[in-house]
Write an enzyme that holds these catalytic residues in place. Sequence first.
Site, PDB file in Angstrom:
ATOM      1  N   GLU A 144       6.687   6.603  -3.117  1.00  0.00           N
ATOM      2  CA  GLU A 144       7.198   6.745  -4.472  1.00  0.00           C
ATOM      3  C   GLU A 144       6.193   7.345  -5.449  1.00  0.00           C
ATOM      4  OE1 GLU A 144       8.755   2.914  -5.537  1.00  0.00           O
ATOM      5  OE2 GLU A 144      10.479   3.142  -4.220  1.00  0.00           O
ATOM      6  N   VAL A 145       4.905   7.216  -5.161  1.00  0.00           N
ATOM      7  CA  VAL A 145       3.870   7.776  -6.037  1.00  0.00           C
ATOM      8  C   VAL A 145       3.125   8.848  -5.249  1.00  0.00           C
ATOM      9  CG1 VAL A 145       1.792   7.278  -7.383  1.00  0.00           C
ATOM     10  CG2 VAL A 145       3.647   5.598  -7.293  1.00  0.00           C
ATOM     11  N   HIS A 195      -1.066  -0.207   0.807  1.00  0.00           N
ATOM     12  CA  HIS A 195      -0.690  -1.552   0.389  1.00  0.00           C
ATOM     13  C   HIS A 195      -1.384  -2.530   1.325  1.00  0.00           C
ATOM     14  CE1 HIS A 195       2.880  -0.343  -2.097  1.00  0.00           C
ATOM     15  NE2 HIS A 195       2.815   0.718  -1.297  1.00  0.00           N
ATOM     16  N   ASP A 222      -0.859  -5.053  -7.244  1.00  0.00           N
ATOM     17  CA  ASP A 222       0.419  -4.383  -7.459  1.00  0.00           C
ATOM     18  C   ASP A 222       1.161  -5.089  -8.590  1.00  0.00           C
ATOM     19  OD1 ASP A 222       3.380  -3.738  -6.976  1.00  0.00           O
ATOM     20  OD2 ASP A 222       2.425  -2.493  -5.456  1.00  0.00           O
ATOM     21  N   ASN A 278       2.999   4.323   2.807  1.00  0.00           N
ATOM     22  CA  ASN A 278       4.279   5.023   2.818  1.00  0.00           C
ATOM     23  C   ASN A 278       4.010   6.503   2.586  1.00  0.00           C
ATOM     24  OD1 ASN A 278       5.844   2.589   2.960  1.00  0.00           O
ATOM     25  ND2 ASN A 278       5.392   2.272   0.813  1.00  0.00           N
ATOM     26  N   HIS A 301      -1.980   5.955  -1.176  1.00  0.00           N
ATOM     27  CA  HIS A 301      -2.309   4.561  -1.456  1.00  0.00           C
ATOM     28  C   HIS A 301      -1.954   3.707  -0.251  1.00  0.00           C
ATOM     29  CE1 HIS A 301       1.819   5.211  -2.899  1.00  0.00           C
ATOM     30  NE2 HIS A 301       2.052   3.915  -2.720  1.00  0.00           N
TER      31      HIS A 301
END
Length: 127
Positions: free
Chosen positions: A105-106, A112, A39, A97, A110
């Site tokens: 946000e994207v 993390h 990240d 998320n 994904h």
Amino acid sequence: MPIDPTLPYDDHNVFAKILRGEIPNRTVYEDEWALAFHDINPQAPTHVLVIPKGPYVSWDDFSAGASAEEIAGFVRAVGHVARSLGLVEPGYRLLANIGQHGHQEVPHLHVHLFGGKPLGPMLARFD
């Protein structure tokens, strides 16, 4: 700004550009199903993102539309990255998320992967 995971896949998102090689990344692992990279704004000593190579907006989109091979390959990639980074012991955290409440946000699924220090409780208690 959090995104709506029910919108169609946007192939101009930053992770799609990374997958196409248009934006550089610090790759940790790559196979036919997934790409893992550091990240750019780490929130722990180890903070790696693992993304499927297919065009999936969210976990819901992925679980409903990906093939069994894609799902198995992605999950195995996450496990491989955790093992290769030496995070299995003493432990690590996975976080995906999804949507506005999850603060995604994207608009590309994904996960993390956080580790390298005690991470504290999962969420603050709410009433």
